[in-house]
Every structure is written in structure tokens, then in C-alpha cells.
Design a protein around this motif. Structure first.
Motif, PDB file in Angstrom:
ATOM      1  N   ASP A 128       0.867  -1.186   0.000  1.00 42.55           N
ATOM      2  CA  ASP A 128       0.000   0.000   0.000  1.00 42.55           C
ATOM      3  C   ASP A 128       0.898   1.228   0.000  1.00 42.55           C
ATOM      4  OD1 ASP A 128      -2.350  -1.451   0.128  1.00 42.55           O
ATOM      5  OD2 ASP A 128      -2.480  -1.360   2.304  1.00 42.55           O
ATOM      6  N   VAL A 129       0.574   2.203  -0.847  1.00 46.81           N
ATOM      7  CA  VAL A 129       1.314   3.458  -0.889  1.00 46.81           C
ATOM      8  C   VAL A 129       0.493   4.498  -0.132  1.00 46.81           C
ATOM      9  CG1 VAL A 129       2.213   5.296  -2.354  1.00 46.81           C
ATOM     10  CG2 VAL A 129       2.373   2.918  -3.102  1.00 46.81           C
ATOM     11  N   ILE A 130       1.096   5.137   0.855  1.00 46.37           N
ATOM     12  CA  ILE A 130       0.419   6.188   1.623  1.00 46.37           C
ATOM     13  C   ILE A 130       0.985   7.534   1.183  1.00 46.37           C
ATOM     14  CG2 ILE A 130      -0.129   7.109   3.907  1.00 46.37           C
ATOM     15  CD1 ILE A 130      -1.264   4.317   3.381  1.00 46.37           C
ATOM     16  N   LEU A 131       0.099   8.414   0.750  1.00 53.78           N
ATOM     17  CA  LEU A 131       0.465   9.755   0.300  1.00 53.78           C
ATOM     18  C   LEU A 131       0.087  10.737   1.408  1.00 53.78           C
ATOM     19  CD1 LEU A 131       1.372  11.477  -2.208  1.00 53.78           C
ATOM     20  CD2 LEU A 131      -1.037  11.577  -2.822  1.00 53.78           C
ATOM     21  N   HIS A 132       1.074  11.429   1.983  1.00 53.75           N
ATOM     22  CA  HIS A 132       0.837  12.437   3.018  1.00 53.75           C
ATOM     23  C   HIS A 132       0.873  13.808   2.342  1.00 53.75           C
ATOM     24  CE1 HIS A 132       1.442   9.496   6.212  1.00 53.75           C
ATOM     25  NE2 HIS A 132       2.560   9.122   5.609  1.00 53.75           N
ATOM     26  N   LEU A 133      -0.211  14.561   2.417  1.00 54.90           N
ATOM     27  CA  LEU A 133      -0.286  15.914   1.869  1.00 54.90           C
ATOM     28  C   LEU A 133      -0.462  16.881   3.037  1.00 54.90           C
ATOM     29  CD1 LEU A 133      -2.809  15.142  -0.995  1.00 54.90           C
ATOM     30  CD2 LEU A 133      -0.367  15.482  -1.259  1.00 54.90           C
ATOM     31  N   ASN A 134       0.495  17.771   3.224  1.00 53.38           N
ATOM     32  CA  ASN A 134       0.441  18.746   4.322  1.00 53.38           C
ATOM     33  C   ASN A 134       0.849  20.109   3.808  1.00 53.38           C
ATOM     34  OD1 ASN A 134      -0.128  17.109   6.780  1.00 53.38           O
ATOM     35  ND2 ASN A 134       1.718  16.056   6.094  1.00 53.38           N
ATOM     36  N   GLY A 135       0.320  21.159   4.450  1.00 53.42           N
ATOM     37  CA  GLY A 135       0.716  22.515   4.103  1.00 53.42           C
ATOM     38  C   GLY A 135      -0.289  23.193   3.212  1.00 53.42           C
ATOM     39  N   GLU A 136       0.201  23.970   2.250  1.00 50.59           N
ATOM     40  CA  GLU A 136      -0.671  24.729   1.363  1.00 50.59           C
ATOM     41  C   GLU A 136      -1.395  23.814   0.392  1.00 50.59           C
ATOM     42  OE1 GLU A 136       1.091  28.128  -0.599  1.00 50.59           O
ATOM     43  OE2 GLU A 136       2.632  28.230   0.960  1.00 50.59           O
ATOM     44  N   LEU A 137      -2.672  24.084   0.193  1.00 51.94           N
ATOM     45  CA  LEU A 137      -3.506  23.271  -0.686  1.00 51.94           C
ATOM     46  C   LEU A 137      -2.938  23.137  -2.089  1.00 51.94           C
ATOM     47  CD1 LEU A 137      -6.199  21.743  -1.164  1.00 51.94           C
ATOM     48  CD2 LEU A 137      -7.194  23.949  -1.758  1.00 51.94           C
ATOM     49  N   LEU A 138      -2.493  24.248  -2.681  1.00 54.47           N
ATOM     50  CA  LEU A 138      -2.021  24.227  -4.064  1.00 54.47           C
ATOM     51  C   LEU A 138      -0.545  23.861  -4.187  1.00 54.47           C
ATOM     52  CD1 LEU A 138      -3.960  27.266  -5.553  1.00 54.47           C
ATOM     53  CD2 LEU A 138      -4.532  24.839  -5.637  1.00 54.47           C
ATOM     54  N   LYS A 139       0.212  23.894  -3.073  1.00 59.96           N
ATOM     55  CA  LYS A 139       1.617  23.501  -3.093  1.00 59.96           C
ATOM     56  C   LYS A 139       1.928  22.705  -1.829  1.00 59.96           C
ATOM     57  CE  LYS A 139       2.828  27.842  -4.079  1.00 59.96           C
ATOM     58  NZ  LYS A 139       3.690  28.988  -3.930  1.00 59.96           N
ATOM     59  N   PRO A 140       1.320  21.523  -1.689  1.00 61.75           N
ATOM     60  CA  PRO A 140       1.515  20.772  -0.439  1.00 61.75           C
ATOM     61  C   PRO A 140       2.894  20.131  -0.365  1.00 61.75           C
ATOM     62  CG  PRO A 140       0.225  19.480  -1.967  1.00 61.75           C
ATOM     63  CD  PRO A 140       0.437  20.828  -2.613  1.00 61.75           C
ATOM     64  N   ASP A 141       3.308  19.888   0.875  1.00 58.93           N
ATOM     65  CA  ASP A 141       4.492  19.057   1.103  1.00 58.93           C
ATOM     66  C   ASP A 141       4.012  17.611   0.968  1.00 58.93           C
ATOM     67  OD1 ASP A 141       6.154  21.237   1.683  1.00 58.93           O
ATOM     68  OD2 ASP A 141       5.442  21.274   3.753  1.00 58.93           O
ATOM     69  N   ILE A 142       4.644  16.857   0.075  1.00 64.02           N
ATOM     70  CA  ILE A 142       4.224  15.475  -0.177  1.00 64.02           C
ATOM     71  C   ILE A 142       5.247  14.529   0.412  1.00 64.02           C
ATOM     72  CG2 ILE A 142       3.682  13.790  -1.975  1.00 64.02           C
ATOM     73  CD1 ILE A 142       2.854  16.140  -3.779  1.00 64.02           C
TER      74      ILE A 142
END
Length: 196
Positions: free
Chosen positions: A182-196
Motif C-alpha cells: 500500500d502506498v500512503i500519500l501524506h499531503l500537508n501545508g498549502e492546498l495548491l503547493k503541499p508538502d508530499i
């Protein structure tokens, strides 16, 4: 001559909220507002009032799991986060056409079609508990979202090559066998430029 429209609402079954994000930051018209009930000419009269005299619209929404919400990044490629959740959102459209959003939205379920240069399209399932927060400019929302992609099968030796160098032959052979991942994608920070 200058009206303020204050709306307090709660989402019911069938509610759909679509928030488009594009490269432009200008709101040129109120085409995103649609009234399902009422007379056919009510929308035309509202647009006439906005253009002729000016109208401030303040929407205070209690968004429940009954509402489908879509954050549309690129409609052509399908780069869209769709989901359901709960939150209190305040949206403001001023006479001058400025659009602002405030509030927090917690995702209970959702889907995200991850796209990359029209080469990669992978469907991710958004995990419950993700959060989107607005504090004014809708383009500067903050997110904290985890999404999972299942259905991959790969050899663990790709990830453990340095450890396997000194491992026994049998362990190296086992690590070379395909394993479900399973690949887990973490998106944090700004909506249009998230830290992935």
C-alpha cells in the motif's frame, strides 16, 4: 441600493459543493451559485442586482456528511479530491467580486485521482480524519490529508538492498518475491503547493 444577503444553511442529501482552483485568482461572475427551487428567473434577477447595484453575499454553512464536496484542481485530467465530511464554512462574496472562505472541514471519506503530467493516473482513497482549513483566500487553504493507493505488488528487495547484501541466500530469495504494497500519500501545508 446596496444589499447584504446573509444565508445560514445546513447541507442535506443531494447537496453538491464544487470548489474550482485554477491559475487565475479573479472571480468575474457569480455563475457558481445555482438555486434549484424557486422561480426560473430568480437567478437572473440576482445577477441583475449584483451587476446593477452591488450585493454582498455571506454564506454560513453547516456542512454534513450528506454533502458531496469536490476540490477541482484540473478538471480535464481528473485531478480532483472528492469526499464527504463535516465542518462549518463561511463564504463571502463582496460587491467588488472578492471571494473569501473561512472554516475547517474534516473528511470522513473520499477519493483522489492523483495525476502527473498526463502520464500517471492513480486513484487514492482519502483516509478519514483529513482536514482542510480556510482563513480567507480560498487558494491559501491549509491541508492535512493522508490517502492510500492499494493494489501494488513489488519485490521488497528494491527497498532493502543494503540490508540484504549480507543476508542469507534464502532471505534474499524471499525478499525477491512480489509482495502486496500500500502506498500512503501524506499531503500537508498549502492546498495548491503541499508538502508530499
Amino acid at each position: 441600493d446596496k444589499l447584504d444577503l446573509n444565508i445560514y444553511g445546513k447541507s442535506l442529501r443531494g447537496t453538491s459543493i464544487n470548489i474550482p482552483f485554477s491559475s487565475t485568482r479573479e472571480t468575474e461572475e457569480l455563475s457558481f451559485i445555482r438555486f434549484v427551487d424557486g422561480k426560473a428567473d430568480s437567478l437572473a434577477r440576482l445577477e441583475d442586482m449584483v451587476q446593477a447595484k452591488g450585493l454582498n453575499i455571506f454564506l454560513n454553512l453547516d456542512v454534513t456528511d450528506d454533502a458531496d464536496i469536490s476540490l477541482i484542481f484540473d478538471e480535464k485530467s481528473g485531478d480532483i479530491i472528492r469526499g464527504r465530511g463535516n465542518g462549518n464554512l463561511r463564504m463571502e462574496v463582496t460587491r467588488t467580486g472578492d471571494f473569501s472562505m473561512f472554516g475547517d472541514y474534516e473528511i470522513s471519506q473520499g477519493k483522489y485521482l492523483f495525476t502527473l503530467y498526463d502520464l500517471v493516473n492513480k486513484p487514492f482513497e482519502v483516509k478519514p480524519g483529513g482536514r482542510i482549513s480556510w482563513s480567507g483566500d480560498p487558494y491559501e487553504a491549509r491541508i492535512q490529508i493522508d490517502a492510500k493507493y492499494s493494489g501494488l505488488s513489488t519485490s521488497l528487495s528494491n527497498f532493502l538492498s543494503s540490508v540484504l547484501e549480507t543476508a542469507p541466500q534464502e532471505l534474499r530469495r524471499e525478499a525477491g518475491q512480489p509482495t502486496n504494497v500500500d502506498v500512503i500519500l501524506h499531503l500537508n501545508g498549502e492546498l495548491l503547493k503541499p508538502d508530499i
